[in-house]
Scaffold this motif. Sequence first.
Motif, mmCIF file in Angstrom:
data_model
loop_
_atom_site.group_PDB
_atom_site.id
_atom_site.type_symbol
_atom_site.label_atom_id
_atom_site.label_comp_id
_atom_site.label_asym_id
_atom_site.label_seq_id
_atom_site.Cartn_x
_atom_site.Cartn_y
_atom_site.Cartn_z
ATOM 1 N N ALA A 238 0.843 -1.196 0.000
ATOM 2 C CA ALA A 238 0.000 0.000 0.000
ATOM 3 C C ALA A 238 0.877 1.244 0.000
ATOM 4 C CB ALA A 238 -0.915 0.002 1.211
ATOM 5 N N LEU A 239 0.552 2.168 -0.880
ATOM 6 C CA LEU A 239 1.187 3.488 -0.873
ATOM 7 C C LEU A 239 0.298 4.434 -0.078
ATOM 8 C CD1 LEU A 239 2.387 4.081 -4.558
ATOM 9 C CD2 LEU A 239 3.826 3.703 -2.554
ATOM 10 N N VAL A 240 0.858 5.080 0.933
ATOM 11 C CA VAL A 240 0.087 6.021 1.736
ATOM 12 C C VAL A 240 0.859 7.327 1.817
ATOM 13 C CG1 VAL A 240 -0.991 4.181 3.082
ATOM 14 C CG2 VAL A 240 1.109 5.257 3.931
ATOM 15 N N GLY A 241 0.133 8.377 2.112
ATOM 16 C CA GLY A 241 0.750 9.683 2.219
ATOM 17 C C GLY A 241 -0.282 10.762 1.946
ATOM 18 N N PRO A 242 0.037 11.998 2.282
ATOM 19 C CA PRO A 242 -0.916 13.092 2.047
ATOM 20 C C PRO A 242 -1.141 13.321 0.556
ATOM 21 C CG PRO A 242 1.218 13.958 2.719
ATOM 22 C CD PRO A 242 1.298 12.471 2.894
ATOM 23 N N VAL B 261 4.207 1.592 2.242
ATOM 24 C CA VAL B 261 5.245 2.557 1.854
ATOM 25 C C VAL B 261 4.690 3.953 2.102
ATOM 26 C CG1 VAL B 261 6.681 3.446 -0.003
ATOM 27 C CG2 VAL B 261 6.211 0.998 0.122
ATOM 28 N N LEU B 262 5.331 4.676 3.001
ATOM 29 C CA LEU B 262 4.896 6.028 3.349
ATOM 30 C C LEU B 262 5.653 7.034 2.489
ATOM 31 C CD1 LEU B 262 3.348 8.011 5.184
ATOM 32 C CD2 LEU B 262 5.253 7.849 6.820
ATOM 33 N N GLY C 161 7.190 13.497 -2.467
ATOM 34 C CA GLY C 161 7.918 12.792 -3.502
ATOM 35 C C GLY C 161 9.040 11.901 -3.009
ATOM 36 N N ARG C 162 9.151 11.690 -1.711
ATOM 37 C CA ARG C 162 10.192 10.833 -1.147
ATOM 38 C C ARG C 162 9.570 9.714 -0.321
ATOM 39 N NH1 ARG C 162 15.492 12.656 -0.591
ATOM 40 N NH2 ARG C 162 15.931 14.667 -1.577
ATOM 41 N N VAL C 163 10.242 8.575 -0.287
ATOM 42 C CA VAL C 163 9.819 7.482 0.587
ATOM 43 C C VAL C 163 10.359 7.769 1.975
ATOM 44 C CG1 VAL C 163 10.015 5.029 1.081
ATOM 45 C CG2 VAL C 163 9.680 5.790 -1.270
ATOM 46 N N VAL C 164 9.439 7.952 2.926
ATOM 47 C CA VAL C 164 9.827 8.287 4.296
ATOM 48 C C VAL C 164 10.087 7.027 5.103
ATOM 49 C CG1 VAL C 164 9.079 9.433 6.414
ATOM 50 C CG2 VAL C 164 8.536 10.437 4.186
ATOM 51 N N ALA C 165 9.238 6.003 4.900
ATOM 52 C CA ALA C 165 9.400 4.777 5.675
ATOM 53 C C ALA C 165 8.672 3.638 4.981
ATOM 54 C CB ALA C 165 8.842 4.958 7.098
ATOM 55 N N THR C 166 9.123 2.401 5.227
ATOM 56 C CA THR C 166 8.448 1.205 4.727
ATOM 57 C C THR C 166 8.363 0.196 5.858
ATOM 58 O OG1 THR C 166 10.540 0.199 3.987
ATOM 59 C CG2 THR C 166 9.327 1.526 2.371
ATOM 60 N N GLY C 167 7.356 -0.658 5.775
ATOM 61 C CA GLY C 167 7.184 -1.686 6.789
ATOM 62 C C GLY C 167 5.738 -2.111 6.885
ATOM 63 N N THR C 168 5.431 -2.913 7.905
ATOM 64 C CA THR C 168 4.051 -3.322 8.141
ATOM 65 C C THR C 168 3.349 -2.248 8.957
ATOM 66 O OG1 THR C 168 4.583 -4.470 10.198
ATOM 67 C CG2 THR C 168 4.750 -5.735 8.125
ATOM 68 N N HIS C 169 2.059 -2.439 9.141
ATOM 69 C CA HIS C 169 1.282 -1.482 9.924
ATOM 70 C C HIS C 169 1.855 -1.349 11.333
ATOM 71 C CE1 HIS C 169 -2.078 0.564 11.783
ATOM 72 N NE2 HIS C 169 -2.289 -0.462 12.593
ATOM 73 N N ASP C 170 2.156 -2.474 11.965
ATOM 74 C CA ASP C 170 2.684 -2.422 13.334
ATOM 75 C C ASP C 170 4.057 -1.767 13.368
ATOM 76 O OD1 ASP C 170 0.412 -3.677 14.260
ATOM 77 O OD2 ASP C 170 1.273 -5.694 14.097
#
Length: 609
Positions: free
Chosen positions: A396-400, A568-569, A573-582
């Motif tokens: 999932a791609l998330v972000g404002p 993927v947060l 235009g930049r990837v801030v962090a990746t990982g699972t929800h937890d």
Amino acid sequence: MTTDTAVADEASAEQEPDSLQQQNPGGKPLKALLRPVAPKLAIGRILAVISALLAVVPYIALVHIGDMLLRAVAAGEPVDGDEVQRWLRILVITFTLRLLVYFVALTITHVADIQLGHVIRQRMVERFARVPLVWFTSTNSGRVRKALQDDIGTVHNLIAHQPVDGTNAAVMPLALMVYAFVVDWRLGLLTVATIPLYVAATAFSMRGMGAKTAEMDQRLSTVSARMVEFVTGITVVKAFGRVGRAHRRYQDAAEEFQQFYYSWVGPLIRVSSLGSSLLAVPLILLINIGGGTWLVHRDLVTPANVLATSLIALLVPYGIEVLMNSMWAQQMAVASAQRIVDLLDTPVLDDRAGDTLPVGHEVVFDRVSYSYGSGDDAELALDEVGFTLREGTVTALVGPSGSGKSTIATLLARFDDPRSGQIRLGGVPVAAIGDLYSHVGFVLQDPQLPAISIRDNIALGRPDATDEQIREAARAAQILDEIDSLPRGFDTVYGSDTGLSGGQAQRIAIARAILVDAPVLVLDEATALTDPESQHQIQQALSRLVRGRTVLVIGHRPEVISGVDQIVLVESGRVVATGTHDDLLEEPAYARLWRFADATSSAGAEGGL
């Protein structure tokens, strides 16, 4: 599409070619555009010259016949009937031949126009098939419409008529005026008496005409683009009561064009009226018949000479008018040709794709950067984005809004190529995969259904699919029963026989993706603009669609975010962090998004993927 696409639209609008700046006074774009039909146009001009020269012969015959009649009357002798008949035959034959040559010339140039129109449209289709999909914005739609309709129509007049009409309008009056001087130099001067004054007035009014014409054309392009932009979004702006604001851009463009046109044309009309009065028929007849009568009384010329040169004087204004219209058409055509050439030179995607097949379906974004503008100073929409979609997982791609999520998703579907970096599918760059869309499918926010039958809409990615396969895809997408309930079923033409709700259109797009059966899937907020009931049906279809596939999904709802394998947060235009929800709950930016999404999620939100 989401806010990222809106950014693309604005960037594309800023890149729209300025016809005024790009205008080539030498008409080089026009010459390049006309090159395929240049030989036919040259033949048309040569025939027009022949036709114009033949137009002089009837006047020569008229003078000879008139002189013979007057001499016979003055001498009291009978008229030489054979000589009169010979000149009459010459007059009729040359007049008929002139019309025939003129008709052949126009036929050749019209054939050239048809040929060039076909060539331009064919080249545009071939070009647009290779341009990045992000190029097709509402502003570009206005440019394409103007080029395919208005600009090709403008070039039509230049090709089909100007080579013949313009050449004839220039050569015939000139040849007739030369003959008027041959008859008698004094009558020749009377024939052209007012032309120097007219030319001076016209030259004064034509100052800066090329630049003004180009500016007018550029402003018309802006009005056209704003109109398409406004009409395309009218449903949304009316729903939110923003018609006034949305209409203002179009209204401002129209008012600016109106002010420019009035300030330019007003003085032109006054000078043009003065010039036209110098070529008025009463004034021409007064000068030529009055002056000619005085010369006849002094036995310097014959009445037949005066009659012939007076008729020639009456034809000169017509030739000048046609010639001026041809010059105006030339100016317009140069600007139109420039826009057509600009479209034919639209940057295309790299065609290096070969027969390379991916090994597996893992997707890697390797330091991907992208900008909607061009040049080194263009602002980056993505800045060295890097992450991996493991095969068979959901990311999932998330972000404002405006963070670049949709841009990332569409780059995977190769709506455009990155400015730098690389996107690899199964170890192979997506740009090197020949049949990319058999490996990557997508369901976007806007389903984009063409005005064709529902059957053809579903089979768009697999035209060879059987009816049973199409029905099975519709069943899996939870839309089969609704299609069967339509009067014409799968033969129903979208947008003509029926309109569909947003949820129905979205499920047809999902059926299309199911039928293609691509192992990699891009979902760009596929339920964002639908009602809760449609969201539930769409989610059921999506749940079946994503099984066993490598999925990249854009979504804000907590149920979607928490149920995926990787998040993927993205910010600015930049990837801030990746990982699972937890893993990401301790990330402040993600925690803010989660709290906001949890607070705004409705009771009927979509189920987990």
